[in-house]
Write an enzyme that holds these catalytic residues in place. Sequence first.
Site, mmCIF file in Angstrom:
data_model
loop_
_atom_site.group_PDB
_atom_site.id
_atom_site.type_symbol
_atom_site.label_atom_id
_atom_site.label_comp_id
_atom_site.label_asym_id
_atom_site.label_seq_id
_atom_site.Cartn_x
_atom_site.Cartn_y
_atom_site.Cartn_z
ATOM 1 N N ASP A 1 1.079 -1.201 -0.156
ATOM 2 C CA ASP A 1 0.037 -0.170 -0.094
ATOM 3 C C ASP A 1 0.895 1.067 -0.004
ATOM 4 O O ASP A 1 1.390 1.595 1.251
ATOM 5 C CB ASP A 1 -1.048 -0.022 1.350
ATOM 6 C CG ASP A 1 -1.929 -0.783 1.290
ATOM 7 O OD1 ASP A 1 -1.778 -2.208 0.687
ATOM 8 O OD2 ASP A 1 -3.058 -0.663 1.656
ATOM 9 N N LYS B 1 -10.260 0.299 -2.326
ATOM 10 C CA LYS B 1 -10.200 0.488 -1.141
ATOM 11 C C LYS B 1 -10.417 1.435 -0.384
ATOM 12 O O LYS B 1 -9.577 2.562 -0.322
ATOM 13 C CB LYS B 1 -8.751 -0.397 -0.803
ATOM 14 C CG LYS B 1 -8.709 -0.468 0.665
ATOM 15 C CD LYS B 1 -7.294 -1.028 1.232
ATOM 16 C CE LYS B 1 -6.668 -1.056 2.675
ATOM 17 N NZ LYS B 1 -5.712 -1.449 3.029
ATOM 18 N N LYS C 1 -7.020 3.441 -3.653
ATOM 19 C CA LYS C 1 -7.206 3.472 -2.196
ATOM 20 C C LYS C 1 -7.638 4.968 -1.767
ATOM 21 O O LYS C 1 -6.624 5.764 -2.071
ATOM 22 C CB LYS C 1 -6.043 2.868 -1.413
ATOM 23 C CG LYS C 1 -6.337 2.627 0.174
ATOM 24 C CD LYS C 1 -5.171 2.047 0.821
ATOM 25 C CE LYS C 1 -5.043 2.171 2.347
ATOM 26 N NZ LYS C 1 -4.454 1.469 3.030
#
Length: 328
Positions: free
Chosen positions: A158, A264, A228
């Site tokens: 991430d 996400k 995300k």
Amino acid sequence: MSSTTATASARGLLGVGALTNASLTRWLHGLPGVDRVGADARAAGLGTRSIKTTAKAWAIDTAISMIDLTTLEGADTERKVHSLCAKAKAPDPGDPTTPQVAAVCIYADMVPVAVDALKGSNIHVAAVTSAFPSGRATMAVKLTDTRDALRAGAHEIDMVIDRGAFLSGRYLQVFDEIAAIKEVCAKEATRGDPAHLKVIFETGELVTYDNVRRASWLAMLAGANFIKTSTGKVSPAATLPVTLIMLEAVRDWRVLTGTQIGVKPAGGIRTTKDAMKYLVMVNEVAGEDWIDPAWFRFGASSLLNDLLLQRQKLATGHYSGADYVTID
């Protein structure tokens, strides 16, 4: 995907001979603008829809299976990560039918601890890298950070974009950083398959919905597997309208390229009611294909506890006490 491949693919999609900051700027600013009032209204409307009682049990289990159970604090210890991993494997020790979560999300230095604790499970280890949460570091530092996490066994990365570069219009710099980290994900994975790359925008700092749309397309051009919303360190974090815009982007990207990208939302999603709103939105905006942990995740810590309490209520007809679930 190598950074060279990402650049060649982007050139083809943009229809340019050379990928430059000017060509990226023209293309990104040529995307349709977001109708803020319309996006807010649609998100609010979808947020009022309910999931019927007969489907609620399925929706709760689906939401649990989509969680990236997260701890990203300076005070994290090996013991805390071990406890988080134990909860990820058995969210409700009294009910073995409870699904496991999708992943445990931690700082890169804790990856060896999580890999050991999750051994024998199918739960992924996701590591935040690239100078999380600020994204302010040299490229060499970001690449080293990512390599260390992958060599320690992380399945997913991430990364955070450099919001300063993005907001200054240095889109090629952001593209190059994402593409370079994606290349490391392909080269350094220790488990056969390339590590999945989630690209964090920190939407609370992007200011406008148009910027969220541009960041979504820029990340996908550069090779992101997931887009995300947030680090969870900036307010606002995930919101329904921002997630709506990102879901529209991945839907349109698949129409254009045939490639599916995940989404996400992370930060501020704490209740079962919140999670149900997002599941409705995923189904209505992107489609059923995204109702799967492979394509949609919740970045959360406290959300799991509320889902477990609601799951217990459906099974027994009454709410359990606060001590039914562990405090993360």
